[in-house]
Enzyme design. Structure first.
Site, PDB file in Angstrom:
ATOM      1  N   GLY A 165       0.818  -1.213   0.000  1.00 60.09           N
ATOM      2  CA  GLY A 165       0.000   0.000   0.000  1.00 60.09           C
ATOM      3  C   GLY A 165       0.848   1.258   0.000  1.00 60.09           C
ATOM      4  O   GLY A 165       2.053   1.211   0.253  1.00 60.09           O
ATOM      5  N   THR A 219       6.150  -7.299   1.979  1.00 61.23           N
ATOM      6  CA  THR A 219       7.291  -7.013   1.100  1.00 61.23           C
ATOM      7  C   THR A 219       8.602  -7.517   1.708  1.00 61.23           C
ATOM      8  O   THR A 219       9.453  -8.077   1.012  1.00 61.23           O
ATOM      9  CB  THR A 219       7.391  -5.491   0.866  1.00 61.23           C
ATOM     10  OG1 THR A 219       6.124  -5.022   0.421  1.00 61.23           O
ATOM     11  CG2 THR A 219       8.448  -5.160  -0.150  1.00 61.23           C
ATOM     12  N   ILE A 243       2.141   2.596   6.738  1.00 61.01           N
ATOM     13  CA  ILE A 243       1.492   3.726   7.400  1.00 61.01           C
ATOM     14  C   ILE A 243       0.937   3.296   8.748  1.00 61.01           C
ATOM     15  O   ILE A 243       0.747   4.104   9.650  1.00 61.01           O
ATOM     16  CB  ILE A 243       0.382   4.308   6.491  1.00 61.01           C
ATOM     17  CG1 ILE A 243       0.050   5.716   6.919  1.00 61.01           C
ATOM     18  CG2 ILE A 243      -0.829   3.429   6.472  1.00 61.01           C
ATOM     19  CD1 ILE A 243      -0.849   6.430   5.954  1.00 61.01           C
ATOM     20  N   ASP A 244       0.700   1.997   8.897  1.00 67.43           N
ATOM     21  CA  ASP A 244       0.101   1.502  10.139  1.00 67.43           C
ATOM     22  C   ASP A 244       1.096   1.448  11.303  1.00 67.43           C
ATOM     23  O   ASP A 244       0.703   1.205  12.436  1.00 67.43           O
ATOM     24  CB  ASP A 244      -0.470   0.086   9.932  1.00 67.43           C
ATOM     25  CG  ASP A 244      -1.651   0.090   8.977  1.00 67.43           C
ATOM     26  OD1 ASP A 244      -2.131   1.181   8.640  1.00 67.43           O
ATOM     27  OD2 ASP A 244      -2.079  -1.004   8.567  1.00 67.43           O
ATOM     28  N   TYR A 253      -7.787   7.196   2.575  1.00 67.80           N
ATOM     29  CA  TYR A 253      -6.880   7.262   1.420  1.00 67.80           C
ATOM     30  C   TYR A 253      -6.295   8.662   1.239  1.00 67.80           C
ATOM     31  O   TYR A 253      -5.195   8.804   0.708  1.00 67.80           O
ATOM     32  CB  TYR A 253      -7.591   6.789   0.147  1.00 67.80           C
ATOM     33  CG  TYR A 253      -7.822   5.299   0.171  1.00 67.80           C
ATOM     34  CD1 TYR A 253      -6.765   4.411  -0.043  1.00 67.80           C
ATOM     35  CD2 TYR A 253      -9.068   4.763   0.449  1.00 67.80           C
ATOM     36  CE1 TYR A 253      -6.958   3.036   0.007  1.00 67.80           C
ATOM     37  CE2 TYR A 253      -9.275   3.392   0.501  1.00 67.80           C
ATOM     38  CZ  TYR A 253      -8.213   2.536   0.289  1.00 67.80           C
ATOM     39  OH  TYR A 253      -8.396   1.180   0.349  1.00 67.80           O
ATOM     40  N   MET A 254      -7.035   9.680   1.702  1.00 69.16           N
ATOM     41  CA  MET A 254      -6.487  11.040   1.608  1.00 69.16           C
ATOM     42  C   MET A 254      -5.238  11.147   2.480  1.00 69.16           C
ATOM     43  O   MET A 254      -4.258  11.802   2.121  1.00 69.16           O
ATOM     44  CB  MET A 254      -7.525  12.063   2.072  1.00 69.16           C
ATOM     45  CG  MET A 254      -8.706  12.141   1.152  1.00 69.16           C
ATOM     46  SD  MET A 254      -9.882  13.332   1.735  1.00 69.16           S
ATOM     47  CE  MET A 254      -8.985  14.827   1.438  1.00 69.16           C
TER      48      MET A 254
HETATM   49  N1  LIG Z   1       5.034 -14.216   2.698  1.00 63.17           N
HETATM   50  C1  LIG Z   1       5.375 -13.616   1.551  1.00 63.17           C
HETATM   51  N2  LIG Z   1       6.357 -14.125   0.773  1.00 63.17           N
HETATM   52  C2  LIG Z   1       6.691 -13.515  -0.382  1.00 63.17           C
HETATM   53  N3  LIG Z   1       6.103 -12.394  -0.836  1.00 63.17           N
HETATM   54  C3  LIG Z   1       5.113 -11.859  -0.127  1.00 63.17           C
HETATM   55  C4  LIG Z   1       4.698 -12.425   1.102  1.00 63.17           C
HETATM   56  N4  LIG Z   1       3.687 -11.671   1.602  1.00 63.17           N
HETATM   57  C5  LIG Z   1       3.494 -10.676   0.698  1.00 63.17           C
HETATM   58  N5  LIG Z   1       4.361 -10.783  -0.325  1.00 63.17           N
HETATM   59  C6  LIG Z   1       4.442  -9.885  -1.495  1.00 63.17           C
HETATM   60  O1  LIG Z   1       4.874  -8.603  -1.062  1.00 63.17           O
HETATM   61  C7  LIG Z   1       4.187  -7.590  -1.777  1.00 63.17           C
HETATM   62  C8  LIG Z   1       3.552  -6.620  -0.829  1.00 63.17           C
HETATM   63  O2  LIG Z   1       2.801  -7.302   0.177  1.00 63.17           O
HETATM   64  P1  LIG Z   1       1.530  -6.642   0.888  1.00 63.17           P
HETATM   65  O3  LIG Z   1       1.144  -7.508   2.013  1.00 63.17           O
HETATM   66  O4  LIG Z   1       0.496  -6.339  -0.133  1.00 63.17           O
HETATM   67  O5  LIG Z   1       2.026  -5.215   1.364  1.00 63.17           O
HETATM   68  P2  LIG Z   1       3.053  -4.770   2.483  1.00 63.17           P
HETATM   69  O6  LIG Z   1       4.398  -5.163   2.048  1.00 63.17           O
HETATM   70  O7  LIG Z   1       2.884  -3.311   2.498  1.00 63.17           O
HETATM   71  O8  LIG Z   1       2.632  -5.453   3.736  1.00 63.17           O
HETATM   72  C9  LIG Z   1       3.198  -8.290  -2.682  1.00 63.17           C
HETATM   73  O9  LIG Z   1       3.721  -8.291  -3.987  1.00 63.17           O
HETATM   74  C10 LIG Z   1       3.085  -9.679  -2.114  1.00 63.17           C
HETATM   75  O10 LIG Z   1       2.834 -10.653  -3.108  1.00 63.17           O
HETATM   76  O1  LIG Z   2      -6.791  -0.559  -0.225  1.00 63.74           O
HETATM   77  P1  LIG Z   2      -5.447  -1.135  -0.061  1.00 63.74           P
HETATM   78  O2  LIG Z   2      -4.433  -0.570  -0.969  1.00 63.74           O
HETATM   79  O3  LIG Z   2      -5.439  -2.615  -0.064  1.00 63.74           O
HETATM   80  O4  LIG Z   2      -4.932  -0.676   1.355  1.00 63.74           O
HETATM   81  C1  LIG Z   2      -5.596  -0.881   2.528  1.00 63.74           C
HETATM   82  C2  LIG Z   2      -4.631  -1.215   3.617  1.00 63.74           C
HETATM   83  O5  LIG Z   2      -3.375  -0.657   3.468  1.00 63.74           O
HETATM   84  C3  LIG Z   2      -2.855  -0.244   4.714  1.00 63.74           C
HETATM   85  O6  LIG Z   2      -2.589   1.128   4.597  1.00 63.74           O
HETATM   86  C4  LIG Z   2      -1.633  -1.020   5.109  1.00 63.74           C
HETATM   87  O7  LIG Z   2      -0.932  -1.296   3.975  1.00 63.74           O
HETATM   88  P2  LIG Z   2       0.417  -2.136   3.985  1.00 63.74           P
HETATM   89  O8  LIG Z   2       0.191  -3.489   4.552  1.00 63.74           O
HETATM   90  O9  LIG Z   2       0.745  -2.122   2.551  1.00 63.74           O
HETATM   91  O10 LIG Z   2       1.385  -1.335   4.798  1.00 63.74           O
HETATM   92  C5  LIG Z   2      -3.905  -0.564   5.740  1.00 63.74           C
HETATM   93  O11 LIG Z   2      -4.012   0.428   6.697  1.00 63.74           O
HETATM   94  C6  LIG Z   2      -5.122  -0.738   4.913  1.00 63.74           C
HETATM   95  O12 LIG Z   2      -5.940  -1.727   5.438  1.00 63.74           O
END
Ligand SMILES: Nc1ncnc2c1ncn2[C@@H]1O[C@H](COP(=O)(O)OP(=O)(O)O)[C@@H](O)[C@H]1O
Ligand SMILES: O=P(O)(O)OC[C@H]1O[C@](O)(COP(=O)(O)O)[C@@H](O)[C@@H]1O
Ligand SMILES: [Mg+2]
Length: 600
Positions: A221, A312, A339-340, A496-497
């Protein structure tokens, strides 16, 4: 316990390696390696854990003993019954922590799958997870280095020493032995505890500037400040190390193999910190290790900067493992983004302050609306999927909030001690009120009343129902049908803002430091690490430490008490629940070293 431990040393013979990982439900998921395969089994909750002295007896052949130097626990794993497969679920027993001095006397145990080596300082290291132990309970959870798996790598003098801006700085280079303590509040007899390698430039680097081909990817996100981190990686590489070849991977992880790339130069990124979002684009899902590493290898990239949250960083960790398996000279550096503020170990994630600042505008608006109407109620929904930090800090900063609801607190609406009872009281006292609710709050109530199926986003994150809309409707229904009281409710959803704005000045400085720390680490040959401040000093943290659990608001800590005292809201906890929560928290504390943001 001491005698018990000593007498069991000789049975520590196995190839299992454990880590203990907290799950989202607060239980602990042990992760272990068995015959080269990787299995996960859920550990029972600490409260239901049987006594290690109970039946079957500890000496029974049904159990084996394991020790984990990084958690300093003993773990008992029941042996597999004859004929069962490696993935057969088994119950684990964790013995309570034992005195560090005892542990070090036989740690690391002979059961590590990694090789044990003795370094020049006489400290013992483990190559699977680089744990270095020293005197008085000192533990360094070190990060991998390219030289761990590529022998005889040449080193070069750090070009920074010839840089006119930096050469005037006294002691610009970090001392090789500098480490940062995870816990800074200690007692007279406490062990020195866990440390991380201090971030910063080293005297020697493992890359010649002309040879560096770096790439940057942003995943997950949005968060204020991503563009600043991109800018500072590009400019930092260029201005500090003379690196000119930096590639932007478009659209998150899948961009490595399915999207375009863009060359990034200081000129191209000059103004991007003034914009929200990410100029590279981002995505969820689409993660494919071999395709990503193939792309890195084929393009000749040797430094990978990965900006993203917990998902990620998990992905980055696997990429690092694959790169290591292939024996590539490629440094992988993670920059934590969320952001969380739910990434553990580090003090705070970038963009968080910006989010709290921006949330003030929404809360102010809600307050103005609420106090201008008879029985005005302002409801503001803020982000926070599993962790309510934004809501908590925004509430505390504003002082206009009468009730803050976060995922970590229980919530009930009806009856004594419930939200409706409190609202009636507050409206009678004040004539208006403001409620701040984090998006992950009250999700159990929501799914109960809406009978929704569990849905997930492309990354596997649970998709949440809109708790703001739901609670607004519930409040309206209650006051019109049950209380026969006219209220004026205004619901504001600025989520989102808040996420999409550029970062404020303090976050920009923070992003710059994160980018520089990552660059210095990669240039110095470190890999498989995430950067971030730990008690104010930037450090290199092994990936597993930032992915093994989630940073959450601890509602038995003083910071949450400040919220309760500032809003006067009910705790939604019955006295016995408070005692139980405290007990659980204490147990979790003693199982895994906690890093709360409280303790001001
Ligand atoms: N356990 C994991 N192993 C490998 N890649 C992952 C895993 N969890 C998430 N990803 C990948 O990392 C990227 C971001 O993950 P996401 O959960 O959407 O956001 P964030 O990194 O902000 O928590 C995505 O492309 C997702 O496929
Ligand atoms: O609508 P999207 O892009 O899935 O994002 C929603 C989520 O993204 C967040 O901002 C957290 O995102 P990340 O896990 O990517 O850090 C949460 O607060 C929210 O639930
Ligand atoms: Mg996440």
């Amino acid at each position: 316990m001491l005698l018990l431990v000593q007498s069991l040393i000789d049975i520590i013979k196995s190839t299992y390696v454990f880590t203990i990982k907290p799950s989202t439900s607060g239980n602990f998921i042990p992760e272990y390696y068995f015959s080269g395969q990787h299995h996960r089994h859920r550990l029972m909750t600490s409260t239901s854990m049987p006594s290690p002295f109970s039946s079957p007896p500890l000496y029974s052949s049904a159990y084996r003993l394991y020790s984990t130097p990084w958690t300093r626990f003993l773990v008992l794993l029941p042996s597999l019954p004859q004929g069962s497969g490696a993935s057969t679920p088994r119950t684990l027993i964790i013995l309570p922590p034992i005195p560090e001095s005892t542990f070090l006397s036989y740690s690391p145990a002979s059961n590590w799958s990694g090789r044990d080596t003795e370094d020049v300082t006489g400290m013992t290291t483990n190559s699977e997870r680089k744990i270095v132990t020293g005197d008085y309970g000192y533990v360094l959870e070190d990060v991998p280095h390219l030289s761990d798996y590529i022998p005889d790598l040449p080193t070069y003098p750090n070009p920074l020493q010839y840089n006119p801006s930096y050469s005037v700085v006294k002691q610009y280079f970090v001392n090789a032995d500098d480490t940062v303590a995870e816990k800074i509040v200690v007692h007279k007899n406490s062990p020195r505890g866990t440390h991380f390698r201090r971030a910063g430039p080293r005297q020697k680097v493992y890359f010649e500037s002309d040879d560096v081909y770096a790439c940057i990817v942003t995943c997950g996100g949005l968060c204020p400040g991503i563009n600043t981190v991109i800018r500072e990686i590009v400019c930092g590489l260029y201005h500090m190390y003379g690196v000119t070849r930096v590639l932007g991977i478009e659209g998150g992880y899948k961009g490595f193999y399915a999207r375009n790339t863009i060359p990034l130069t200081p000129k191209a990124v000059n103004d991007i910190h003034k914009r929200g979002g990410t100029i590279l684009g981002t995505s969820r899902g689409g993660y494919n290790t071999s395709k990503i590493v193939d792309s890195i290898q084929d393009r000749g990239i040797n430094q990978v900067y990965i900006i993203g949250g917990d998902g990620t960083q998990r992905g980055a960790s696997v990429i690092y493992e694959e790169i290591r398996r292939r024996g590539l000279k490629v440094a992988v550096a993670g920059i934590p983004k969320t952001i969380d503020n739910d990434i553990p170990v580090i003090d705070k994630s970038f963009g968080f302050d910006t989010a709290v600042e921006e949330a003030q505008r929404a809360i102010n608006a809600a307050h103005v609306e609420a106090e201008s109407f008879e029985n005005g109620v302002g409801v503001v929904k803020l982000m926070g999927r599993y962790s309510g930090f934004i809501a908590m800090y925004a509430t505390l900063a504003s002082r206009d909030v009468d009730c803050c609801l976060i995922p970590e607190t229980p919530l009930y609406l009806e009856g004594p001690g419930g939200l409706f009872e409190y609202m009636v009281k507050r409206l009678k006292e004040n004539g208006h009120m403001v409620i701040v609710i984090a998006e992950g709050a009250g999700q159990e109530l929501l799914s109960e009343s809406m009978h929704t199926m569990d849905q997930q986003d492309a990354s596997g994150n649970k998709l949440l129902q809109d708790v703001g809309l739901w609670i607004s409707q519930k409040i309206k229904d209650h006051f019109t049908k049950r209380q026969k009281m006219v209220i004026n409710l205004k619901y504001i959803d600025p989520t989102y803002m808040i996420r999409a704005i550029p970062s404020i000045a303090s976050d920009n400085v923070y992003c710059t430091l994160l980018a520089h720390s990552a660059i210095h680490g990669a240039m110095a040959g470190y890999t498989g690490f995430t950067v971030g401040p730990v008690n104010g000093r930037h450090a290199y943290i092994p990936f597993y430490r930032v992915t093994q659990r989630r940073n959450k608001v601890v509602i038995t800590d003083r910071m949450w008490a400040r919220i309760l005292s500032s809003t006067n809201q009910p705790s939604f906890l019955r006295p016995e629940e408070i005692i139980e929560r405290k007990r659980e928290e204490e147990q979790a504390q003693s199982l895994v070293e906690e890093d709360h943001t409280d303790d001001v």
